[in-house]
Design a protein around this motif. Sequence first.
Motif: not given
Length: 346
Positions: A89-93, A331-334
């Motif tokens: 999963a994308p980080s908080e930043q 992929v999760p970032m998209v």
Amino acid sequence: MTPTFPELSDRARDVFRLVVQSYLESGTPVGSKTIAQVSGLNLSPASIRGVMQDLEEAGLLAAPHTSAGRMPTQTGLRLFVDGMMHAVAPSEQERAAIHAGARAGGPVEEAIAATTAALSGLSACAGLVLVPRREPVLRQFGFVPLGPNRALAVLVGDDGSVENRVIELPGDVPPVALEAAANFLNARAAGATLSDIRQRIGREIAAERAALDGAARTLVERGIAVLSEDGARRPVLIVRGQANLIDPAAAADLDRVRGLLDELEGKEEIMRLLDSARDGPAARIFIGSENKLFALSGSSVIAQPVRAIDGQVVGVVGVIGPTRLNYARVVPMVDFTAATLARLLA
């Protein structure tokens, strides 16, 4: 025949997964000593070489040069993405950077462009967004005669944009009809969009309240229809971060990269590719020659539909990069960017 994920032994799966992960991180072929040092598999380099040889014979790994280690084939990458990848999963930043792009001031198109640029920077790929063309608030209509059976419909938006379309006419239309049609539309254009005017005029014509003769009425109906339909067929493609496609690993293959940049510049093929992802429930991943557009460029595309709350597709967002991109992270970032844009376009 290429084996499927369940058909590989536990040892083969472990070695294969480590080779692919190491390759995606480094971009270079991976040797058996590297796997032996980082794997924790309690296998000797010789045993690992044997497994890698079996995987090569199965079509999942390839050795680009003698004694240079192995790298996944396109088939191997597909197997990894479909059956072995663990999404991160994308980080908080990273989430904050994408949100910041969506909160950019100005027109919605600028916020979309800023969000696309944020995705590009975080993924080290070129960011792509395909969205419907937003209707401008209208300022002025006009009709210009082009010959006995044709006229040019001209639409000027409140933002200064200009749309020109040729319309076919049934027979010779006098200049007075062109002027009457333009005056009729301009009286209803202020502060309205094209779809607003189309509905309003449609009701007037249906109720026979429109003070127009036959020729002027034809001009009004055909002019609005052509401009509306053409605008709907021509979505907007926003591309950011093309420079990310030129990296040290691609420096030795500048012709390939140049061809890919030309494809991005042309946009039509990219738009068709992104549009093909509209009906999918989640991200679609095109690896290398799985799509003919990238048969020579060695690139991958991750594309995901942007869905409104009611489930309607309002756009497509994605990235394009080398086949060795970090799929588990990108992929999760998209996916997160698609959710962010869905709120922006709601």
